[in-house]
Every structure is written in C-alpha cells, then in structure tokens.
Design an enzyme around this catalytic site. Structure first.
Site, short mmCIF file in Angstrom:
data_model
loop_
_atom_site.label_atom_id
_atom_site.label_comp_id
_atom_site.label_asym_id
_atom_site.label_seq_id
_atom_site.Cartn_x
_atom_site.Cartn_y
_atom_site.Cartn_z
N HIS A 1 26.13 19.02 150.66
CA HIS A 1 24.90 19.38 151.37
C HIS A 1 23.73 19.23 150.41
O HIS A 1 23.57 20.04 149.49
CB HIS A 1 25.08 20.84 151.86
CG HIS A 1 23.91 21.42 152.56
ND1 HIS A 1 23.78 22.77 152.80
CD2 HIS A 1 22.79 20.84 153.09
CE1 HIS A 1 22.66 23.00 153.44
NE2 HIS A 1 22.03 21.86 153.62
N MET B 1 21.24 24.89 160.10
CA MET B 1 21.08 25.99 159.15
C MET B 1 20.85 27.28 159.95
O MET B 1 19.95 27.34 160.79
CB MET B 1 19.89 25.75 158.22
CG MET B 1 20.09 24.66 157.18
SD MET B 1 21.56 24.84 156.14
CE MET B 1 21.30 26.44 155.38
N ASP C 1 26.67 22.95 147.58
CA ASP C 1 25.24 23.13 147.85
C ASP C 1 24.43 22.58 146.68
O ASP C 1 24.39 23.18 145.60
CB ASP C 1 24.94 24.62 148.06
CG ASP C 1 25.44 25.07 149.42
OD1 ASP C 1 25.06 24.44 150.41
OD2 ASP C 1 26.21 26.04 149.48
N SER D 1 31.78 27.65 150.56
CA SER D 1 30.70 27.15 149.71
C SER D 1 30.84 27.68 148.30
O SER D 1 30.82 28.90 148.07
CB SER D 1 29.35 27.57 150.27
OG SER D 1 28.36 27.40 149.27
N HIS E 1 32.57 22.98 150.36
CA HIS E 1 31.13 22.74 150.58
C HIS E 1 30.37 22.87 149.26
O HIS E 1 30.49 23.88 148.56
CB HIS E 1 30.64 23.77 151.60
CG HIS E 1 29.24 23.58 152.07
ND1 HIS E 1 28.89 22.70 153.07
CD2 HIS E 1 28.08 24.19 151.69
CE1 HIS E 1 27.59 22.78 153.28
NE2 HIS E 1 27.06 23.67 152.46
N MET F 1 20.97 21.81 145.10
CA MET F 1 19.57 22.28 145.21
C MET F 1 18.77 21.78 144.01
O MET F 1 19.26 21.80 142.87
CB MET F 1 19.54 23.80 145.25
CG MET F 1 20.37 24.40 146.36
SD MET F 1 20.12 26.17 146.47
CE MET F 1 21.35 26.60 147.71
N MET G 1 20.19 19.66 149.45
CA MET G 1 18.92 20.34 149.70
C MET G 1 17.96 19.88 148.63
O MET G 1 17.56 20.63 147.73
CB MET G 1 19.13 21.86 149.67
CG MET G 1 19.88 22.35 150.91
SD MET G 1 20.58 23.99 150.69
CE MET G 1 22.09 23.54 149.88
N ASP H 1 25.73 26.96 158.81
CA ASP H 1 25.69 27.32 157.39
C ASP H 1 24.68 28.44 157.18
O ASP H 1 23.48 28.25 157.42
CB ASP H 1 25.30 26.07 156.59
CG ASP H 1 25.34 26.26 155.09
OD1 ASP H 1 25.68 27.35 154.62
OD2 ASP H 1 25.02 25.28 154.39
C1 DX5 Z 1 22.32 28.15 151.69
C2 DX5 Z 1 23.50 27.25 151.52
C3 DX5 Z 1 24.76 27.83 152.01
C4 DX5 Z 1 25.18 29.12 151.36
C5 DX5 Z 1 25.73 30.01 152.42
O1 DX5 Z 1 21.17 27.48 151.32
O2 DX5 Z 1 23.31 26.02 152.19
O3 DX5 Z 1 25.83 26.90 152.03
O4 DX5 Z 1 26.15 28.96 150.37
O5 DX5 Z 1 25.98 31.24 151.85
P1 DX5 Z 1 26.41 32.50 152.75
O6 DX5 Z 1 27.66 32.11 153.46
O7 DX5 Z 1 26.57 33.57 151.76
O8 DX5 Z 1 25.26 32.74 153.71
ZN ZN Z 2 25.13 24.60 152.43
#
Ligand code: DX5
Ligand code: ZN
Length: 222
Positions: A67, A138, A36, A9, A34, A38, A69, A176
């Site tokens: 992903h 998650m 993320d 990620s 990956h 947000m 969010m 994740d």
């Molecule tokens: C969290 C994200 C993850 C995050 C995981 O909201 O969806 O993808 O990057 O990070 P680690 O591996 O550090 O828990």
């Molecule tokens: Zn993620």
C-alpha cells in the site's frame, strides 16, 4: 459471498522483528501480508521502502500487498514489483495520470490496486474499472495505525461494491483502518472481502494468531 481474506499490517508489529511477524501471520493462516509504505509527504509519517519488502520475500509465501501512501507513486512501481510485491496499491489523490499508473503496475507484473481516502468520492472509478484488480477503501485517514473506524465508510463500501460489480471481471474490495472484531462483520456485510488489520492482529493480548482468528470469526458472522 466471496471468502474473506485477512491482510495483517506490519505497521503495528515490532519494527525490529519483521521476519518473525511475517512468519507468525503465515502460521496463523493470513493469506496476505500488508505493507504500509509512507513517505512523510503524502502522509505525516515515514515507514520503510522496497528493501524491507525484498528482505521479507524469503520469509513468507503470503501474497505481498503493498500500500503506497507516497507522492509520485509511479516512480516506485517497478522497484516494489522487483522487490516481490504481488499487489501494488496507489492512492488516487497522489496520482495525476491514474490510468497510466495502474497499467504500469500490471506491466510490472503485479496486480493493480487503487486506494481512496475517506473523503474521496467513488466517481474516480467510473473510467478505470478495466484497469483495476483491487479497490482499497480507507476507513481511517491514512498515516497511523490504531485509529477509529469511520462509520460513514459503510455506505461507501456498499456503493463501491455495486460499482465494482460493473467491471468486466472480479475486483477485490479491501478495507483498511480500525478493522477489528467489532467492525469486521459490518464491513463484510457491506461488501468488503479483504480485511487489513494492524492493531487488532499485532496488539491482540493473546497474540497475532488469535487476532487473525477473531477477525475471521467476525467476518463469518456477516
Ligand atoms: C493506515 C494504514 C493501515 C494501518 C491500519 O494508514 O494504511 O494499514 O496499519 O492499522 P489499524 O488496523 O490499527 O487501524
Ligand atoms: Zn494500509
């Protein structure tokens, strides 16, 4: 058992050097990258949008695993598909017309992923198995990297795998949050076959390639 896929990620990489991070992950043999996404509303953090996905498309041949969010994910599906996303994952909690949004992802030419927060039950899967290519469980509450794995997610992963095995074709089971060499063996044993990892890859003292290798070794011990 299916071979395990590693999905580093970018959230834990240097935001000023995404291109370098993407190339390092590819060199390390990570199959997925990956992203993320947000929005500061669905989760209490803001990252980046489709422009970053598009900018990186020329720097990596990895499967781009996006992903979302974000609230109203249906409004952004085409933009991320056009930017080069191979997989687009939306959250059940953010989507009222879930079945429609999942078909919209396939219609846009991407693989359709569904993500569930830790407290969301698996029942939501019951009538949409035909529409899914990937389920993302998650294993932390979304919003930040570097959180602790929630152990109660292990039985959820097992139960999810059993449900997915009733689907007409193979559905990937991705996890994740808090995935590192001390949790990877357990999640793979429980049925996960795609491991997202941010801090254990980019925060590894010997660099991301060693982080990816450590995850793969832990996964192979399952
Ligand atoms: C969290 C994200 C993850 C995050 C995981 O909201 O969806 O993808 O990057 O990070 P680690 O591996 O550090 O828990
Ligand atoms: Zn993620």
């Amino acid at each position: 058992m299916r071979p395990v896929t590693i999905a580093p990620s970018l959230l834990s990489s240097d935001f000023a050097a995404f291109g370098e991070a993407a190339r390092a992950c590819e060199r390390a043999g990570a199959e997925y990258l990956h992203f993320d996404i947000m929005d500061g509303a669905f989760v209490p953090n803001i990252t980046f949008g489709p422009g970053v996905v598009q900018a990186l498309r020329g720097h990596s041949k990895a499967v781009f695993d996006v992903h979302l969010m974000i609230e109203h994910p249906d409004r952004w599906i085409e933009a991320f598909a056009e930017a080069g996303a191979d997989i687009i994952t939306i959250h059940a909690e953010a989507c009222i017309h879930l079945q429609r949004a999942l078909s919209q992802i396939r219609g846009a030419g991407a693989r359709a992923g569904l993500s569930l927060n830790p407290a969301t039950p698996l029942d939501v899967l019951d009538y949409i198995l035909d529409d899914l290519d990937l389920l993302l469980i998650m294993t932390v509450n979304p919003g930040f990297g570097g959180q602790h794995f929630i152990p109660a997610m292990l039985p959820k992963i097992e139960q999810a795998r059993q449900k997915l095995d009733r689907a007409p074709r193979w559905v990937d089971l991705e996890v994740d949050g808090g995935i590192a060499s001390n949790t990877a063996t357990d999640v793979v044993r429980a049925g996960a076959n795609v491991l997202v990892a941010g801090s254990s890859v980019f925060g590894h003292p010997d660099g991301p390639a060693t982080g990816v290798a450590a995850l793969r070794e832990a996964a192979s011990a399952a």
